[in-house]
Design a protein around this motif. Structure first.
Motif, mmCIF file in Angstrom:
data_model
loop_
_atom_site.group_PDB
_atom_site.id
_atom_site.type_symbol
_atom_site.label_atom_id
_atom_site.label_comp_id
_atom_site.label_asym_id
_atom_site.label_seq_id
_atom_site.Cartn_x
_atom_site.Cartn_y
_atom_site.Cartn_z
ATOM 1 N N VAL A 36 -1.224 -1.372 6.670
ATOM 2 C CA VAL A 36 -1.417 -2.817 6.764
ATOM 3 C C VAL A 36 -2.146 -3.286 5.508
ATOM 4 O O VAL A 36 -3.275 -2.868 5.248
ATOM 5 C CB VAL A 36 -2.235 -3.217 8.010
ATOM 6 C CG1 VAL A 36 -2.409 -4.727 8.061
ATOM 7 C CG2 VAL A 36 -1.556 -2.720 9.264
ATOM 8 N N ALA A 37 -1.477 -4.117 4.717
ATOM 9 C CA ALA A 37 -2.092 -4.594 3.485
ATOM 10 C C ALA A 37 -2.264 -6.092 3.558
ATOM 11 O O ALA A 37 -1.426 -6.803 4.099
ATOM 12 C CB ALA A 37 -1.220 -4.214 2.294
ATOM 13 N N GLY A 38 -3.342 -6.573 3.003
ATOM 14 C CA GLY A 38 -3.567 -8.019 2.998
ATOM 15 C C GLY A 38 -5.018 -8.316 2.698
ATOM 16 O O GLY A 38 -5.800 -7.411 2.404
ATOM 17 N N ASP A 79 -7.181 -3.373 1.672
ATOM 18 C CA ASP A 79 -7.559 -4.760 1.383
ATOM 19 C C ASP A 79 -7.077 -5.150 -0.016
ATOM 20 O O ASP A 79 -7.284 -4.398 -0.968
ATOM 21 C CB ASP A 79 -9.088 -4.851 1.455
ATOM 22 C CG ASP A 79 -9.587 -6.264 1.279
ATOM 23 O OD1 ASP A 79 -8.757 -7.196 1.328
ATOM 24 O OD2 ASP A 79 -10.811 -6.428 1.103
ATOM 25 N N ASP A 80 -6.421 -6.300 -0.125
ATOM 26 C CA ASP A 80 -6.060 -6.768 -1.481
ATOM 27 C C ASP A 80 -6.680 -8.120 -1.825
ATOM 28 O O ASP A 80 -6.481 -8.641 -2.925
ATOM 29 C CB ASP A 80 -4.536 -6.823 -1.641
ATOM 30 C CG ASP A 80 -3.904 -7.930 -0.811
ATOM 31 O OD1 ASP A 80 -4.641 -8.705 -0.186
ATOM 32 O OD2 ASP A 80 -2.668 -8.022 -0.789
ATOM 33 N N GLN A 81 -7.414 -8.714 -0.909
ATOM 34 C CA GLN A 81 -8.058 -10.020 -1.112
ATOM 35 C C GLN A 81 -7.097 -11.084 -1.631
ATOM 36 O O GLN A 81 -7.511 -12.056 -2.249
ATOM 37 C CB GLN A 81 -9.240 -9.883 -2.069
ATOM 38 C CG GLN A 81 -10.366 -9.067 -1.501
ATOM 39 C CD GLN A 81 -11.612 -9.128 -2.388
ATOM 40 O OE1 GLN A 81 -11.674 -9.904 -3.331
ATOM 41 N NE2 GLN A 81 -12.582 -8.299 -2.074
ATOM 42 N N ASN A 89 -3.156 -1.919 -6.543
ATOM 43 C CA ASN A 89 -4.001 -0.780 -6.154
ATOM 44 C C ASN A 89 -3.785 -0.419 -4.698
ATOM 45 O O ASN A 89 -3.627 0.755 -4.343
ATOM 46 C CB ASN A 89 -5.482 -1.116 -6.351
ATOM 47 C CG ASN A 89 -5.867 -1.106 -7.806
ATOM 48 O OD1 ASN A 89 -5.123 -0.581 -8.627
ATOM 49 N ND2 ASN A 89 -6.993 -1.707 -8.115
ATOM 50 N N ALA A 90 -3.807 -1.472 -3.863
ATOM 51 C CA ALA A 90 -3.645 -1.251 -2.426
ATOM 52 C C ALA A 90 -2.304 -0.585 -2.146
ATOM 53 O O ALA A 90 -2.210 0.348 -1.340
ATOM 54 C CB ALA A 90 -3.752 -2.573 -1.685
#
Lengths: 374, 300
Positions: A36-38, A79-81, A89-90
């Motif tokens: 899960v990325a976000g 986390d990618d902010q 990176n994420a």
């Protein structure tokens, strides 16, 4: 002293490495990793955290029933902010963590930055919230799917409605010159190519004292339908001026106008106005189930894009189940062919990756309320 | 040719509204050489007052034209008190300060009044009742000119005639002209300058409030921000006509209204503001004092 410390540290690293070697294959065998990325921190975290919650809820639900294909589902978050440089990176981290499928990213910019990495690693990635049209339409990212309608979808819905239902041939398009309003107007213009004639395409100045001149101009172009891209204050002024000049041409606008304030301000002039807006999903039983689960698990109302994220998690796991594994090609085929029941309706994905069945419908003001037209 | 007349009357209506606001700018500038940037907010407050009064009156069973007249009257009187207070607290203490100070005070008042209405009311757009009744005889000319256009033009014309008569033929007008010409000298011959300045603000506010009520019932919606854009446009019109000159403000407003209307109608509404401000720049290049303005030699 110093050397013994170094030796100790070395031993630790070695031990950790060995553990990793042992654990890695073991994990890969009887688990499915849902990445899960976000944005999970920073100022946009309120957009990303509901997605993480949705993924956890769906994973728990499947795990309670014995997992997918007998394998437990593990949620791994990155986390990618919502920042493109952190998104790469994420993405790299998720690929090296051997995530099988990825739910995310949240923002269109971050999603674009990460997509190339997933494509090269042959990972399916599904966003609940990236609405930027080229993500699917450019054809650059065959591994990208989304459960939210792209920005241009409502223009398409609007054009289909104008042509098929209203039978309009000549269309006047006005917009408020803003990103959103002009964007919608431009998409409408594009979709009308070959279907109808655009007799007027112009921007108005938001907040101007009155719009009688531009309305005169609309009147002179004798359109069968007027399309407006923008927000309700301008829309109600334009409709009011049109009706005052006895022009009863149909008026259609976007979800910036599909707002009860529009009806309140425009009063009787609002009657009969068309507007596109997100499909009403609140009558769907699964929508209520997902919301109740969130309430039970976290004790609060879910935030932005929760329904879309819940849908994406269901769709991803369903595709794994139907294709019998995590093989990339089979997964993509399953996503495009197998229907799945979700909070936003029964959906599958089209060739480009947009969810069919999700999206917009046309509403009309009838007796002072917006009614969904079928 | 019909299209031409439609645009002509549309521009005339718009110009009439600008003129009602522009007169306040030009009168204040004429008397104390101050640009009252909070003037647009007076217009907005006028519209809000009328909205509230109209709401109360319609609950009490009044209807149609009586609401329009009473609401306008209350709005005008209420806004007059705002104009008076504004001058008293924001400009009078700074009358002998450097010229920049009252200007900054004016901008401050403008922002203050916007936020004050925002907090007291709401940031939403509010529906404004259609106070102007429909006239049956307008039917065949409906597309050229609606009843609200006609009423706005008439009211503006009457207001301007009354204002001209006030300045030309009354004792008060004479004192105003004297103050505008030379404040110190006027004081020496026995003119109560402070009272004249207050009166100027009051008259300007009354006209702006009248404009606010008319435009709000013309377009049917208001919010706290409407004064800003209308104020900027009216100020432009006043400068265009020659700031300080009353006929100049009216002429400038009409020219601006027609420029916008014809520019939109024959070229494109994308460039509505571009037309307006290009015209301003052009006029200022060739006639730095504005169309009817007189270039005065600096008093020493």
């Amino acid at each position: 002293m110093k050397s013994s410390l170094r030796a100790l540290l070395g031993r630790f690293v070695l031990a950790a490495f060995c553990l990793g070697c042992l654990a890695g294959p073991a994990l890969a065998q009887d688990t499915i990793i849902l990445g899960v990325a976000g944005a999970h921190s920073g100022d946009l975290a309120s957009y990303g955290l509901p997605t993480l919650n949705a993924a956890k809820l769906v994973a728990d639900k499947y795990n309670a029933q014995g997992g997918v294909l007998g394998k437990k589902i593990v949620v791994v978050a990155q986390d990618d902010q919502c920042k493109p440089e952190m998104a790469t990176n994420a993405a790299t981290k998720l690929v090296s963590d051997k995530a099988d499928v990825i739910l995310g990213h949240i923002c269109s910019g971050a999603t674009k930055a990460a997509m190339g990495i997933y494509r090269d690693a042959k990972k399916v990635c599904m966003s609940p919230s990236a609405t930027n049209p080229p993500l699917t339409q450019s054809g650059e990212y065959p591994n990208f799917f989304r459960t939210i309608a792209p920005d241009n979808d409502q223009a398409k819905v609007a054009v289909d409605f104008i042509i098929d239902k209203l039978g309009a041939k000549k269309i006047a398009i006005i917009h408020d010159k803003g990103d959103y309003g002009k964007g919608f107007a431009t998409f409408v213009q594009d979709y009308l190519t070959g279907k109808g004639e655009v007799v007027l395409f112009e921007g108005v100045t938001p907040g101007a004292v009155d719009y009688s001149a531009v309305v005169q101009k609309v009147g002179r172009s004798k359109p069968d339908c007027v399309v407006f891209g923008g927000y309700h204050p301008e829309a109600s002024k334009i409709v009011g001026t049109m009706r005052k000049k006895n022009m009863d041409t149909p008026f259609l606008s976007d979800d910036g106008v599909k707002d009860d304030t529009f009806i309140k301000v425009a009063g009787p002039d609002a009657e009969g106005v068309y507007a596109t807006g997100p499909k009403d999903i609140s009558s769907n039983p699964l929508y209520k189930v997902a919301r109740d689960e969130h309430q039970a698990a976290f004790g609060s109302e879910p935030g932005a894009f929760f329904d879309q994220a819940y849908t994406a998690a269901l769709a991803l796991l369903n595709a794994i189940e139907k294709s019998g594994g995590t093989d990339y090609d089979k997964l993509v085929t399953a996503l495009r062919t197998e229907y799945v029941d979700t909070p936003i309706g029964k959906i599958k994905f089209d060739d480009k990756g947009d969810a069919e069945g999700a999206g917009f419908s046309v509403y009309q003001v009838q007796n002072g309320v917006y009614k969904e037209l079928n | 040719m019909d299209y031409f007349w439609e645009l002509f009357f549309g521009g005339l209506t718009r110009g009439a509204i600008y003129a009602l606001i522009a007169l306040g700018y030009t009168m204040v500038y004429g008397i104390i050489e101050l640009i009252n940037f909070a003037h647009g907010e007076i217009y907005m407050i006028g519209a809000f007052t009328a909205l509230i009064v109209a709401g109360v009156l319609s609950m009490m069973g009044f209807s149609g034209i009586s609401i329009l007249v009473l609401a306008s009257l209350v709005a005008v009187i209420y806004s007059m008190s705002y104009g008076f207070t504004l001058e008293k607290i924001a400009y009078r203490p700074l009358r002998h300060a450097p010229r920049l100070s009252p200007l900054i005070s004016a901008i401050g008042m403008s922002i203050f009044l916007q936020n004050y209405v925002l907090l007291a009311q709401t940031s939403d757009f509010l529906p404004f009742p259609r106070l102007i009744p429909k006239f049956e005889f307008m039917k065949p000319y409906y597309s050229t000119m609606a009843e609200s256009d006609l009423l706005i033009i008439l009211v503006a014309a009457v207001a301007m005639i009354l204002l001209t008569m006030l300045i030309k033929f009354t004792k008060m007008g004479k004192a105003m002209r004297a103050t505008a010409q030379n404040r110190k000298m006027a004081m020496l011959v026995g003119v109560n300058v402070d009272r004249i300045i207050s009166t100027t603000f009051i008259i300007g506010s009354a006209l702006a409030a009248l404009g606010g009520v008319l435009i709000a019932s013309h377009i049917g919606q208001i919010n706290f921000y409407i004064g800003f854009i209308a104020g900027i446009k009216a100020f432009t019109a006043a400068v265009l006509g020659g700031i300080g000159s009353i006929p100049g403000a009216v002429l400038g407003s009409l020219v601006l209204g027609w420029t916008e209307s014809f520019g939109t109608g024959y070229i494109s509404s994308d460039y509505e503001d571009v037309f307006a401000f290009s015209l301003l720049v052009l006029i200022l290049i060739f006639r730095p004092a504005g169309i009817l303005g007189r270039s005065t030699t600096q008093k020493v």
